[in-house]
Design a protein around this motif. Structure first.
Motif, PDB file in Angstrom:
ATOM      1  N   GLY A 130       0.675  -1.819  -0.159  1.00  4.76           N
ATOM      2  CA  GLY A 130       0.642   0.419  -0.023  1.00  4.76           C
ATOM      3  C   GLY A 130       0.488   1.111  -0.115  1.00  4.76           C
ATOM      4  O   GLY A 130       0.286   2.130  -0.334  1.00  4.76           O
ATOM      5  N   HIS A 131       2.163   0.816   0.262  1.00  8.64           N
ATOM      6  CA  HIS A 131       2.577   2.144  -0.197  1.00  8.64           C
ATOM      7  C   HIS A 131       3.060   3.090  -1.536  1.00  8.64           C
ATOM      8  O   HIS A 131       2.990   2.220  -2.062  1.00  8.64           O
ATOM      9  CB  HIS A 131       4.006   2.312   0.232  1.00  8.64           C
ATOM     10  CG  HIS A 131       4.997   2.252   2.144  1.00  8.64           C
ATOM     11  ND1 HIS A 131       4.309   0.493   2.520  1.00  8.64           N
ATOM     12  CD2 HIS A 131       4.937   3.209   2.966  1.00  8.64           C
ATOM     13  CE1 HIS A 131       5.041   0.974   4.125  1.00  8.64           C
ATOM     14  NE2 HIS A 131       4.898   2.079   4.139  1.00  8.64           N
ATOM     15  N   ARG A 132       2.999   4.283  -1.635  1.00  4.99           N
ATOM     16  CA  ARG A 132       3.076   5.025  -3.509  1.00  4.99           C
ATOM     17  C   ARG A 132       4.203   5.061  -3.380  1.00  4.99           C
ATOM     18  O   ARG A 132       4.471   5.522  -5.238  1.00  4.99           O
ATOM     19  CB  ARG A 132       2.079   6.016  -3.078  1.00  4.99           C
ATOM     20  CG  ARG A 132       0.448   6.035  -2.515  1.00  4.99           C
ATOM     21  CD  ARG A 132      -0.480   5.428  -4.170  1.00  4.99           C
ATOM     22  NE  ARG A 132       0.196   6.337  -4.910  1.00  4.99           N
ATOM     23  CZ  ARG A 132      -1.085   7.321  -5.753  1.00  4.99           C
ATOM     24  NH1 ARG A 132      -1.309   7.297  -4.629  1.00  4.99           N
ATOM     25  NH2 ARG A 132      -0.905   8.277  -5.851  1.00  4.99           N
ATOM     26  N   GLY A 133       5.361   5.341  -3.070  1.00  5.55           N
ATOM     27  CA  GLY A 133       6.460   5.863  -2.969  1.00  5.55           C
ATOM     28  C   GLY A 133       7.297   5.463  -2.299  1.00  5.55           C
ATOM     29  O   GLY A 133       7.248   4.981  -1.388  1.00  5.55           O
ATOM     30  N   VAL A 134       8.449   6.390  -1.947  1.00  2.00           N
ATOM     31  CA  VAL A 134       9.902   5.469  -1.420  1.00  2.00           C
ATOM     32  C   VAL A 134      11.189   6.971  -0.994  1.00  2.00           C
ATOM     33  O   VAL A 134      11.059   8.002  -2.203  1.00  2.00           O
ATOM     34  CB  VAL A 134      11.074   4.667  -2.645  1.00  2.00           C
ATOM     35  CG1 VAL A 134      11.561   5.604  -2.967  1.00  2.00           C
ATOM     36  CG2 VAL A 134      11.179   4.719  -1.333  1.00  2.00           C
ATOM     37  N   GLU A 135      11.179   7.453   0.277  1.00  2.00           N
ATOM     38  CA  GLU A 135      11.691   8.659   0.701  1.00  2.00           C
ATOM     39  C   GLU A 135      13.063   7.704   0.702  1.00  2.00           C
ATOM     40  O   GLU A 135      13.652   7.055   1.380  1.00  2.00           O
ATOM     41  CB  GLU A 135      11.517   8.770   1.881  1.00  2.00           C
ATOM     42  CG  GLU A 135      12.371  10.542   2.124  1.00  2.00           C
ATOM     43  CD  GLU A 135      11.947  11.211   3.787  1.00  2.00           C
ATOM     44  OE1 GLU A 135      11.498  11.963   3.631  1.00  2.00           O
ATOM     45  OE2 GLU A 135      12.213   9.741   4.789  1.00  2.00           O
ATOM     46  N   ILE A 136      14.252   9.194  -0.072  1.00  2.00           N
ATOM     47  CA  ILE A 136      15.832   8.277   0.398  1.00  2.00           C
ATOM     48  C   ILE A 136      16.308   9.227   0.573  1.00  2.00           C
ATOM     49  O   ILE A 136      16.844  10.281   0.474  1.00  2.00           O
ATOM     50  CB  ILE A 136      16.272   7.316  -1.927  1.00  2.00           C
ATOM     51  CG1 ILE A 136      16.799   8.421  -2.931  1.00  2.00           C
ATOM     52  CG2 ILE A 136      15.418   6.419  -1.933  1.00  2.00           C
ATOM     53  CD1 ILE A 136      17.332   8.486  -3.786  1.00  2.00           C
ATOM     54  N   GLY A 137      17.371   8.989   1.454  1.00  2.47           N
ATOM     55  CA  GLY A 137      18.536   9.970   1.737  1.00  2.47           C
ATOM     56  C   GLY A 137      19.463  10.408   0.371  1.00  2.47           C
ATOM     57  O   GLY A 137      19.218   9.514  -0.305  1.00  2.47           O
ATOM     58  N   ASN A 138      20.235  11.683   1.066  1.00  2.03           N
ATOM     59  CA  ASN A 138      20.845  11.828  -0.306  1.00  2.03           C
ATOM     60  C   ASN A 138      22.350  11.446  -0.510  1.00  2.03           C
ATOM     61  O   ASN A 138      22.896  11.462  -1.462  1.00  2.03           O
ATOM     62  CB  ASN A 138      20.760  13.443  -0.553  1.00  2.03           C
ATOM     63  CG  ASN A 138      22.061  14.137   0.738  1.00  2.03           C
ATOM     64  OD1 ASN A 138      21.735  13.697   1.924  1.00  2.03           O
ATOM     65  ND2 ASN A 138      22.774  14.721   0.798  1.00  2.03           N
ATOM     66  N   HIS A 139      22.339  10.146   0.434  1.00  2.00           N
ATOM     67  CA  HIS A 139      24.122   9.807   0.619  1.00  2.00           C
ATOM     68  C   HIS A 139      24.327   8.328   0.706  1.00  2.00           C
ATOM     69  O   HIS A 139      23.309   8.261   2.507  1.00  2.00           O
ATOM     70  CB  HIS A 139      25.385  10.815   0.564  1.00  2.00           C
ATOM     71  CG  HIS A 139      25.361  11.130   2.415  1.00  2.00           C
ATOM     72  ND1 HIS A 139      25.799  10.533   2.565  1.00  2.00           N
ATOM     73  CD2 HIS A 139      24.713  11.725   2.491  1.00  2.00           C
ATOM     74  CE1 HIS A 139      26.037  11.198   4.252  1.00  2.00           C
ATOM     75  NE2 HIS A 139      24.524  12.135   3.565  1.00  2.00           N
ATOM     76  N   VAL A 140      24.476   7.946   0.996  1.00  2.00           N
ATOM     77  CA  VAL A 140      24.794   6.555   1.566  1.00  2.00           C
ATOM     78  C   VAL A 140      26.513   6.376   2.021  1.00  2.00           C
ATOM     79  O   VAL A 140      27.103   6.128   0.962  1.00  2.00           O
ATOM     80  CB  VAL A 140      24.253   4.979   0.950  1.00  2.00           C
ATOM     81  CG1 VAL A 140      24.779   3.606   2.045  1.00  2.00           C
ATOM     82  CG2 VAL A 140      23.422   4.565   0.161  1.00  2.00           C
TER      83      VAL A 140
END
Length: 323
Positions: A130-140
């Motif tokens: 049911g999630h619509r998308g993803v949030e990611i950080g700007n670096h790993v």
């Protein structure tokens, strides 16, 4: 339809993450709590972080119809072993669905971005749930968004039609940025525009399909203001500055930015630079440095036509979400 693409949640509690220094929550009252990282107070929060009824009432007061609700980046755990990062992502993603059960709340998941294969698997699980998308950080760590593993994940997002929201995290520390909230006032914008640079100058937009829908927080940092500097450097020192096939301005139509710049002059620069189709309402709700009421600068901006205003307040978000 007024849609805020930049908001966060924090559950009222979660299982012990099982490692020293892991984020935990100290519940201070029925309405207030404090996120602790180890023994350090990271952020005081209120029930609008976890109580959907309180959140919906705040949305009604601000005239917001729907919110994209993303994790708070302190929980990303990109510095952990991949399997541990996967376990933590599952915990917070499942709790997010409980908070976002109402149709007005649109959940975005987090993934263990340090391992592309696991990140893709968790994205697929979350989309199915049911999630619509993803949030990611700007670096790993020291790897920016042009890292081959991150690029592989972004390609997967494009294939799955999952929108991506990029948020700065794990900001530099030290005496010079630990006063005046400089980590937030300087570090977050700088980290955000560095992530756009990595996508462009690292050749990511030359590798991922144009179908990738990606938006950067905090107005894209200072990227719009310094676009001319980046363009000049690309033309004068192309072998040093980047590996992109085209100069930075060529890629402006490939991504969006949110409107969290708090000033009509800055908003005008965003619209002039990115175009009225690529700026999306984002408030950073419910945190104290967010815009309140959400969308106030867009609503009052005298330079916007009514058509453009409608796009910024919700139409562009609908395109971003694939609605």
């Amino acid at each position: 339809m007024i849609i805020d693409v930049h908001t966060h949640h924090v559950p009222k509690g979660w299982p012990d993450l099982g490692r020293p220094g892991a984020p935990r929550l100290r519940v201070d009252s029925e309405r207030e709590a404090t996120i602790l990282v180890g023994e350090r107070e990271f952020r005081r929060i209120q029930d609008d972080c976890w109580d959907p009824d309180v959140r919906l009432a705040r949305m009604d007061a601000d005239g917001v119809d729907r919110q994209v609700v993303s994790p708070t980046p302190v929980f990303f755990g990109y510095d952990l072993p991949a399997e541990e990062g996967m376990r933590i992502a599952k915990i917070f993603n499942d709790l997010a669905l409980e908070i976002c059960a109402h149709e007005r709340l649109i959940p975005f998941c987090q993934v263990p971005l340090q391992d592309p294969e696991l990140a893709c698997a968790e994205l697929d699980r979350c989309l199915a749930n049911g999630h619509r998308g993803v949030e990611i950080g700007n670096h790993v760590g020291d790897r920016d968004l042009d890292d081959p593993g991150v690029v592989a994940f972004l390609k997967h997002c494009a294939e799955r039609g999952a929108p991506v929201f990029v948020h700065p995290w794990d900001l530099p520390t030290g005496p010079r940025v630990e006063r005046w909230m400089a980590q937030w006032l300087v570090g977050m914008p700088a980290e955000t525009h560095l992530s756009i640079l990595a996508m462009i100058l690292g050749g990511v937009f030359d590798q991922v399909p144009e179908s990738l829908r990606i938006c950067f927080a905090h107005g894209g940092g200072s990227f719009a203001f310094w676009l001319g500097r980046f363009e000049n450097a690309w033309h004068r020192r192309p072998g040093v500055v980047g590996v992109s096939e085209h100069p930075p301005s060529h890629y402006l139509g490939r991504f969006g930015v949110d409107s969290a710049v708090f000033d009509e002059r800055a908003l005008r620069l965003l619209v002039d630079t990115y175009g009225e189709d690529h700026v999306l309402l984002g408030s950073d709700f419910p945190y104290p440095l967010g815009e309140s009421p959400a969308g106030e600068v867009i609503r009052r901006a005298g330079f916007l036509s009514e058509t453009a205003r409608a796009k910024l307040l919700g139409g562009n978000a609908e395109v971003f979400l694939g609605a």
